[in-house]
Scaffold this motif. Structure first.
Motif, PDB file in Angstrom:
ATOM      1  N   GLU A  31       9.564 -44.736 -19.180  1.00 43.66           N
ATOM      2  CA  GLU A  31       9.530 -45.284 -17.827  1.00 43.66           C
ATOM      3  C   GLU A  31      10.391 -46.541 -17.738  1.00 43.66           C
ATOM      4  O   GLU A  31      10.653 -47.203 -18.726  1.00 43.66           O
ATOM      5  CB  GLU A  31       8.084 -45.604 -17.446  1.00 43.66           C
ATOM      6  N   GLY A  32      10.831 -46.889 -16.521  1.00 41.97           N
ATOM      7  CA  GLY A  32      11.406 -48.203 -16.376  1.00 41.97           C
ATOM      8  C   GLY A  32      12.725 -48.368 -15.656  1.00 41.97           C
ATOM      9  O   GLY A  32      13.103 -49.492 -15.361  1.00 41.97           O
ATOM     10  N   ASP A  33      13.473 -47.338 -15.354  1.00 41.58           N
ATOM     11  CA  ASP A  33      14.782 -47.579 -14.739  1.00 41.58           C
ATOM     12  C   ASP A  33      14.764 -47.401 -13.233  1.00 41.58           C
ATOM     13  O   ASP A  33      15.789 -47.528 -12.586  1.00 41.58           O
ATOM     14  CB  ASP A  33      15.850 -46.678 -15.366  1.00 41.58           C
ATOM     15  N   GLY A  34      13.612 -47.100 -12.664  1.00 47.80           N
ATOM     16  CA  GLY A  34      13.501 -46.942 -11.228  1.00 47.80           C
ATOM     17  C   GLY A  34      13.999 -45.622 -10.698  1.00 47.80           C
ATOM     18  O   GLY A  34      14.022 -45.405  -9.487  1.00 47.80           O
ATOM     19  N   LEU A  35      14.402 -44.707 -11.580  1.00 48.36           N
ATOM     20  CA  LEU A  35      14.936 -43.406 -11.157  1.00 48.36           C
ATOM     21  C   LEU A  35      14.046 -42.251 -11.590  1.00 48.36           C
ATOM     22  O   LEU A  35      14.410 -41.091 -11.436  1.00 48.36           O
ATOM     23  CB  LEU A  35      16.341 -43.212 -11.732  1.00 48.36           C
ATOM     24  N   ALA A  36      12.873 -42.561 -12.119  1.00 46.26           N
ATOM     25  CA  ALA A  36      12.010 -41.523 -12.687  1.00 46.26           C
ATOM     26  C   ALA A  36      11.627 -40.459 -11.672  1.00 46.26           C
ATOM     27  O   ALA A  36      11.502 -39.280 -12.009  1.00 46.26           O
ATOM     28  CB  ALA A  36      10.750 -42.160 -13.277  1.00 46.26           C
ATOM     29  N   LEU A 183      24.539 -41.261 -18.306  1.00 49.46           N
ATOM     30  CA  LEU A 183      23.793 -40.023 -18.089  1.00 49.46           C
ATOM     31  C   LEU A 183      22.534 -40.306 -17.283  1.00 49.46           C
ATOM     32  O   LEU A 183      21.706 -41.137 -17.667  1.00 49.46           O
ATOM     33  CB  LEU A 183      23.419 -39.399 -19.432  1.00 49.46           C
ATOM     34  N   LEU A 184      22.391 -39.598 -16.171  1.00 49.52           N
ATOM     35  CA  LEU A 184      21.219 -39.752 -15.311  1.00 49.52           C
ATOM     36  C   LEU A 184      20.194 -38.662 -15.531  1.00 49.52           C
ATOM     37  O   LEU A 184      18.992 -38.905 -15.488  1.00 49.52           O
ATOM     38  CB  LEU A 184      21.639 -39.730 -13.835  1.00 49.52           C
ATOM     39  N   ASP A 185      20.667 -37.441 -15.746  1.00 47.87           N
ATOM     40  CA  ASP A 185      19.760 -36.300 -15.820  1.00 47.87           C
ATOM     41  C   ASP A 185      20.506 -35.125 -16.427  1.00 47.87           C
ATOM     42  O   ASP A 185      21.714 -35.182 -16.650  1.00 47.87           O
ATOM     43  CB  ASP A 185      19.265 -35.938 -14.419  1.00 47.87           C
ATOM     44  N   PHE A 186      19.784 -34.058 -16.705  1.00 47.29           N
ATOM     45  CA  PHE A 186      20.408 -32.831 -17.189  1.00 47.29           C
ATOM     46  C   PHE A 186      19.701 -31.645 -16.571  1.00 47.29           C
ATOM     47  O   PHE A 186      18.549 -31.726 -16.148  1.00 47.29           O
ATOM     48  CB  PHE A 186      20.355 -32.754 -18.719  1.00 47.29           C
ATOM     49  N   PHE A 187      20.425 -30.527 -16.506  1.00 51.09           N
ATOM     50  CA  PHE A 187      19.894 -29.284 -15.946  1.00 51.09           C
ATOM     51  C   PHE A 187      20.088 -28.179 -16.969  1.00 51.09           C
ATOM     52  O   PHE A 187      21.028 -28.202 -17.764  1.00 51.09           O
ATOM     53  CB  PHE A 187      20.611 -28.934 -14.646  1.00 51.09           C
ATOM     54  N   ARG A 188      19.205 -27.201 -16.931  1.00 49.47           N
ATOM     55  CA  ARG A 188      19.255 -26.089 -17.870  1.00 49.47           C
ATOM     56  C   ARG A 188      19.906 -24.864 -17.233  1.00 49.47           C
ATOM     57  O   ARG A 188      19.897 -24.715 -16.008  1.00 49.47           O
ATOM     58  CB  ARG A 188      17.848 -25.728 -18.347  1.00 49.47           C
ATOM     59  N   HIS A 189      20.442 -24.005 -18.074  1.00 43.16           N
ATOM     60  CA  HIS A 189      20.951 -22.725 -17.586  1.00 43.16           C
ATOM     61  C   HIS A 189      19.814 -22.004 -16.873  1.00 43.16           C
ATOM     62  O   HIS A 189      18.701 -21.911 -17.386  1.00 43.16           O
ATOM     63  CB  HIS A 189      21.456 -21.881 -18.761  1.00 43.16           C
ATOM     64  N   GLY A 190      20.091 -21.498 -15.684  1.00 43.29           N
ATOM     65  CA  GLY A 190      19.065 -20.822 -14.905  1.00 43.29           C
ATOM     66  C   GLY A 190      18.520 -21.672 -13.769  1.00 43.29           C
ATOM     67  O   GLY A 190      17.901 -21.134 -12.839  1.00 43.29           O
ATOM     68  N   ASP A 191      18.728 -22.994 -13.815  1.00 42.65           N
ATOM     69  CA  ASP A 191      18.339 -23.827 -12.678  1.00 42.65           C
ATOM     70  C   ASP A 191      19.191 -23.437 -11.472  1.00 42.65           C
ATOM     71  O   ASP A 191      20.410 -23.285 -11.579  1.00 42.65           O
ATOM     72  CB  ASP A 191      18.543 -25.314 -12.990  1.00 42.65           C
ATOM     73  N   ALA A 192      18.537 -23.305 -10.336  1.00 44.82           N
ATOM     74  CA  ALA A 192      19.240 -22.880  -9.122  1.00 44.82           C
ATOM     75  C   ALA A 192      20.100 -24.007  -8.557  1.00 44.82           C
ATOM     76  O   ALA A 192      19.824 -25.187  -8.791  1.00 44.82           O
ATOM     77  CB  ALA A 192      18.222 -22.438  -8.073  1.00 44.82           C
ATOM     78  N   ALA A 197      21.156 -29.702  -6.458  1.00 42.23           N
ATOM     79  CA  ALA A 197      21.464 -30.454  -5.239  1.00 42.23           C
ATOM     80  C   ALA A 197      20.348 -31.429  -4.887  1.00 42.23           C
ATOM     81  O   ALA A 197      20.607 -32.595  -4.553  1.00 42.23           O
ATOM     82  CB  ALA A 197      21.725 -29.492  -4.084  1.00 42.23           C
ATOM     83  N   GLU A 198      19.096 -30.982  -4.947  1.00 40.16           N
ATOM     84  CA  GLU A 198      17.977 -31.838  -4.565  1.00 40.16           C
ATOM     85  C   GLU A 198      17.855 -33.047  -5.492  1.00 40.16           C
ATOM     86  O   GLU A 198      17.690 -34.181  -5.031  1.00 40.16           O
ATOM     87  CB  GLU A 198      16.676 -31.033  -4.574  1.00 40.16           C
ATOM     88  N   ARG A 199      17.916 -32.810  -6.784  1.00 36.27           N
ATOM     89  CA  ARG A 199      17.759 -33.923  -7.708  1.00 36.27           C
ATOM     90  C   ARG A 199      18.966 -34.862  -7.668  1.00 36.27           C
ATOM     91  O   ARG A 199      18.817 -36.091  -7.766  1.00 36.27           O
ATOM     92  CB  ARG A 199      17.495 -33.394  -9.126  1.00 36.27           C
ATOM     93  N   ALA A 204      21.483 -40.030  -5.669  1.00 36.29           N
ATOM     94  CA  ALA A 204      22.449 -40.659  -4.773  1.00 36.29           C
ATOM     95  C   ALA A 204      21.764 -41.641  -3.835  1.00 36.29           C
ATOM     96  O   ALA A 204      22.251 -42.759  -3.587  1.00 36.29           O
ATOM     97  CB  ALA A 204      23.200 -39.589  -3.981  1.00 36.29           C
ATOM     98  N   ASP A 205      20.616 -41.252  -3.300  1.00 40.82           N
ATOM     99  CA  ASP A 205      19.857 -42.133  -2.414  1.00 40.82           C
ATOM    100  C   ASP A 205      19.338 -43.355  -3.166  1.00 40.82           C
ATOM    101  O   ASP A 205      19.398 -44.488  -2.656  1.00 40.82           O
ATOM    102  CB  ASP A 205      18.692 -41.375  -1.780  1.00 40.82           C
ATOM    103  N   ALA A 206      18.825 -43.123  -4.370  1.00 45.02           N
ATOM    104  CA  ALA A 206      18.226 -44.208  -5.148  1.00 45.02           C
ATOM    105  C   ALA A 206      19.260 -45.236  -5.614  1.00 45.02           C
ATOM    106  O   ALA A 206      18.936 -46.404  -5.790  1.00 45.02           O
ATOM    107  CB  ALA A 206      17.493 -43.638  -6.362  1.00 45.02           C
TER     108      ALA A 206
END
Length: 208
Positions: A31-36, A183-192, A197-199, A204-206
């Motif tokens: 926890e801690g970066d405000g993007l959780a 690096l902010l996040d990662f996505f797996r093969h099979g994620d739509a 887009a949502e994450r 982007a908003d944060a």
């Protein structure tokens, strides 16, 4: 002299290996970066992933990570001869980028080859142009690619001895990077595409 395409068994075996290797990689969170709230499961990236690189883009120009990862960027390591994972994941990035553009979010998409012997700038340009008009393809020497892959903790290895028809085993994560936050996040093969887009929109908003 006639050549033979890879067998179905070889393709299936390489695909299965890629999946297992992708699952085998892990990311630690805290926890801690405000993007959780933007991540699946919360937390921040704890692993040391990402770093400088110098590669060749699909126009033949030498570029650095600062020039390519200049805004929110979806980044994928694959190859153009890939029969399954890579075109699917590249198309997912492209679809997510279009969804984000409709929401006023500017996101870059980058495809880095792990097969520089076959993926020339021209080959990459044909592949990325077919996926999205703004997608950037990156190649380079074997040493260039190895350095970039190490920085992003990407696994890849050639499968098969045929000089023309061979597959590449590789991890199949799509990374979301930011020029200042890394690096902010990662996505797996099979994620739509909707998931990407949502994450990404959440980040982007944060970060505004």
């Amino acid at each position: 002299m006639a050549t033979t395409a890879p067998s179905a068994a070889l393709i299936a075996g390489a695909a299965a290996t890629s999946l297992l290797l992708g699952v085998g990689l892990w990311f630690s969170f805290a926890e801690g970066d405000g993007l959780a709230a933007c991540r699946d499961g919360g937390g921040v990236i704890g692993a040391d992933i990402g770093g400088p690189f110098t590669l060749t883009d699909d126009t033949g120009a030498r570029v650095t990570e600062e020039q390519v990862l200049d805004r929110l960027t979806l980044l994928y390591f694959g190859y153009t001869h890939c029969p399954d994972f890579c075109p699917t994941d590249a198309a997912t990035m492209a679809a997510a980028a279009d969804m984000l553009a409709e929401r006023g979010v500017d996101v870059n998409t980058v495809f880095v080859t792990i097969d520089p012997a076959r993926d020339t700038p021209e080959a990459l340009a044909a592949f990325t142009d077919a996926m999205h008009p703004d997608m950037i393809g990156l190649t380079g020497s074997e040493e260039d690619i190895a350095a970039a892959a190490r920085a992003w903790r990407v696994y890849y290895a050639r499968a098969g001895d045929d000089p023309d028809y061979y597959l590449m085993d590789h991890s199949t994560f799509t990374y979301l990077a930011h020029p200042e936050r890394g690096l902010l996040d990662f996505f797996r093969h099979g994620d739509a595409p909707e998931v990407l887009a949502e994450r990404t929109a959440c980040f982007a908003d944060a970060l505004r």
